[in-house]
Each structure stands twice: as structure tokens, then as C-alpha cells.
Design an enzyme around this catalytic site. Structure first.
Site, mmCIF file in Angstrom:
data_model
loop_
_atom_site.group_PDB
_atom_site.id
_atom_site.type_symbol
_atom_site.label_atom_id
_atom_site.label_comp_id
_atom_site.label_asym_id
_atom_site.label_seq_id
_atom_site.Cartn_x
_atom_site.Cartn_y
_atom_site.Cartn_z
ATOM 1 N N GLY A 53 0.496 14.558 -47.037
ATOM 2 C CA GLY A 53 1.204 14.237 -48.334
ATOM 3 C C GLY A 53 1.370 15.150 -49.192
ATOM 4 N N ASN A 75 1.749 6.151 -39.226
ATOM 5 C CA ASN A 75 0.353 5.740 -40.094
ATOM 6 C C ASN A 75 0.640 5.231 -41.523
ATOM 7 O OD1 ASN A 75 -1.973 5.258 -41.274
ATOM 8 N ND2 ASN A 75 -2.623 7.365 -41.372
ATOM 9 N N HIS A 106 -9.670 9.417 -39.800
ATOM 10 C CA HIS A 106 -8.720 10.130 -40.620
ATOM 11 C C HIS A 106 -9.421 10.854 -41.740
ATOM 12 C CE1 HIS A 106 -5.196 10.593 -43.041
ATOM 13 N NE2 HIS A 106 -4.598 10.287 -42.352
HETATM 14 P P1 13P Z 1 2.011 12.437 -44.518
HETATM 15 O O1 13P Z 1 2.934 12.626 -43.242
HETATM 16 O O2 13P Z 1 2.424 11.676 -45.699
HETATM 17 O O3 13P Z 1 1.674 13.847 -44.836
HETATM 18 O O4 13P Z 1 0.643 11.973 -43.762
HETATM 19 C C1 13P Z 1 0.087 12.478 -42.785
HETATM 20 C C2 13P Z 1 -0.956 11.465 -42.339
HETATM 21 O O5 13P Z 1 -2.002 11.532 -42.941
HETATM 22 C C3 13P Z 1 -0.783 10.650 -41.256
HETATM 23 O O6 13P Z 1 -2.168 10.310 -40.677
#
Ligand code: 13P
Length: 252
Positions: free
Chosen positions: A175, A13, A99
Site C-alpha cells: 500500500g 485481496n 497476512h
Molecule cells: P497493495 O497491492 O495495496 O500494496 O496490497 C498488497 C497486499 O497486501 C495484498 O495482500
């Protein structure tokens, strides 16, 4: 005979990241996977502006294309929105819905997420439905309850393993570099599996349940080894070919 688990899916994503320059990472990913016999599905969900060009880059590879969001209607006066039918027309085989960044930043409720998943099914593409608890909810011991409720209320009638993927993404792990323990992921995924079987019958055992939230090459094998983890939804690490490939390797 034991029921074979579903074929894993590793989806990237890209969120609101990526311009023409990013196509070079996609070319690298495509090149690295060209002659590999994949035992998992791989998908990239770029921003809408790159869908068409990415489709060209991925032509002749097994890598699929996905959208990040869609409207619930097929067309109409909704300035700035994109329908599931348009994503299909652009070459997508799936769209991410619900999401947490859309649930929290754009007020999307379970009912909205459900109507978007329904729209994906209407258009003939798969819905990747995201669910996951906040840190407060986890600390209060509510993670299983929250995720079970989101699953129940976000899954439209007509959902099946062929058109639906569930992504468990704990909001606090997105994140941040933080991740749940393998036991915590295992508990949630097995409760999601139970909910899917309760709602969809035996076919619920074949719906893919992805883990998402700070997945990297170094932790991907540990997640891949957990029962009922059928792949990964990857944010930041999907923007760099070498990292994304490193995660895919946990599934091939
Ligand atoms: P990260 O892998 O950057 O933590 O993000 C996960 C995410 O929200 C995928 O949809």
C-alpha cells in the site's frame, strides 16, 4: 526435460473494503474474462460479508473465490470468527493466512499462521501463506533470513503444491507504492523456492510463489518476468476492474 513452472495465480485481496456496490467491479471483471482462454488462475478474496453474493456473480466464470483469514478450529465458541470449513461451505477454494496486517495488527505468530494453514488443509481448501520482511529487517540485511524462518515455521505438515501457495509481501511495499527491485524479488523468491524444495521435496518446485506489494498494471509485467514469480497477490489495484484486468494480462 525441464520441469514446467506452476500455473500462475493472480489473487485480489480486497481487505476490509467492499459493500454491495463493489459487486459491480466484480461483474466487470467476470465479463471481461468470460471468453478469454486464461493461462493463469484468477481469484478474488472479498470481505466475508460479500462471499455468497460474489459466488453468484462469478458463477460460470473461471474466477475462484477465497477468504482473507480463518480460525484454526472448525467450529465453537469464538464470537466473530470464521472457520476454514465455513469458507469452504461459502464457496471458497482458498484462504489467505498470515497476512502482515494480521501478523502486526492482531499479533499472529508463525505458530498461529501455521495452525490456520493446517485448518485450511483440514477443510480441503488451499492456504495462501503470506511472509515478508519489514523495512528495518531489509535495511539490516535480514530479509532472506526472516522470510526463510517465516516459511519454515508457518508451513504445516501435509503442505503440498496442491494445497499451498506462498505470497511474498515485503511489509514496506504494501500500500505504499514502493516496490523491491526485480533483483531483490528474484533473490527472495529463489530462496523461498529453495526452502520449499528442502521442506517438501520435488513437489516444492511446483508450489506457487506470488509477489505482493504495490502491484499495478504498469509494474506487473516486470514482476511476472522474474523466475520463480508465479503470480501476484494484489491489494488496492484489485478493487478496480480495469486495474485488476491490467495485472492479469501480465500472466495470460
Ligand atoms: P497493495 O497491492 O495495496 O500494496 O496490497 C498488497 C497486499 O497486501 C495484498 O495482500
Amino acid at each position: 526435460m525441464a520441469i514446467r513452472g506452476p500455473r500462475p495465480l493472480v489473487a485480489g485481496n480486497w481487505k476490509m473494503n467492499g459493500t454491495t456496490a463493489s459487486l459491480k467491479e466484480a461483474r466487470l471483471i467476470a465479463g471481461m474474462l468470460k471468453d478469454v482462454r486464461l493461462r493463469c488462475d484468477v481469484m478474488i478474496c472479498p470481505p466475508a460479508t460479500l462471499l455468497r453474493r460474489l459466488k453468484g456473480v462469478l458463477a460460470g466464470t473461471p474466477i475462484k473465490l477465497g477468504g482473507q483469514n480463518c480460525h484454526w478450529d472448525a467450529s465453537g465458541a469464538f464470537t466473530g470468527e470464521i472457520s476454514a470449513e465455513m469458507l469452504k461451505d461459502a464457496g471458497c477454494s482458498a484462504v489467505i493466512v498470515g497476512h502482515s496486517e494480521r501478523r502486526s495488527g492482531f499479533g499472529e505468530t508463525d505458530a498461529v499462521v501455521r495452525s490456520k494453514a493446517d485448518a485450511a488443509h483440514r477443510a480441503g481448501i488451499a492456504a495462501i501463506i503470506c511472509i515478508g520482511e519489514t523495512l528495518e529487517q531489509r535495511k539490516a540485511g535480514q530479509a532472506v533470513d526472516v522470510v526463510s524462518r517465516q516459511l519454515r515455521e508457518s508451513l504445516p505438515d501435509g503442505s503440498a503444491s496442491a494445497n499451498t501457495v506462498i505470497a511474498y509481501e515485503p511489509v514496506w511495499a504494501i500500500g505504499t507504492g514502493l516496490t523491491p527491485t526485480p533483483d531483490e524479488v528474484g533473490d527472495i523468491h529463489s530462496s523461498i523456492r529453495g526452502g520449499l524444495v528442502a521442506q517438501l521435496g520435488e513437489d516444492g518446485s511446483q508450489v506457487r510463489i506470488l509477489y505482493g506489494g504495490s502491484v499495478k498494471p504498469s509494474n506487473a509485467p516486470a514482476f511476472a518476468a522474474i523466475p520463480d514469480v508465479n503470480g501476484a497477490l494484489v491489494g488496492g489495484a484489485s478493487l478496480k476492474a480495469v486495474d485488476f484486468i491490467g495485472i492479469i494480462k501480465a500472466y495470460i
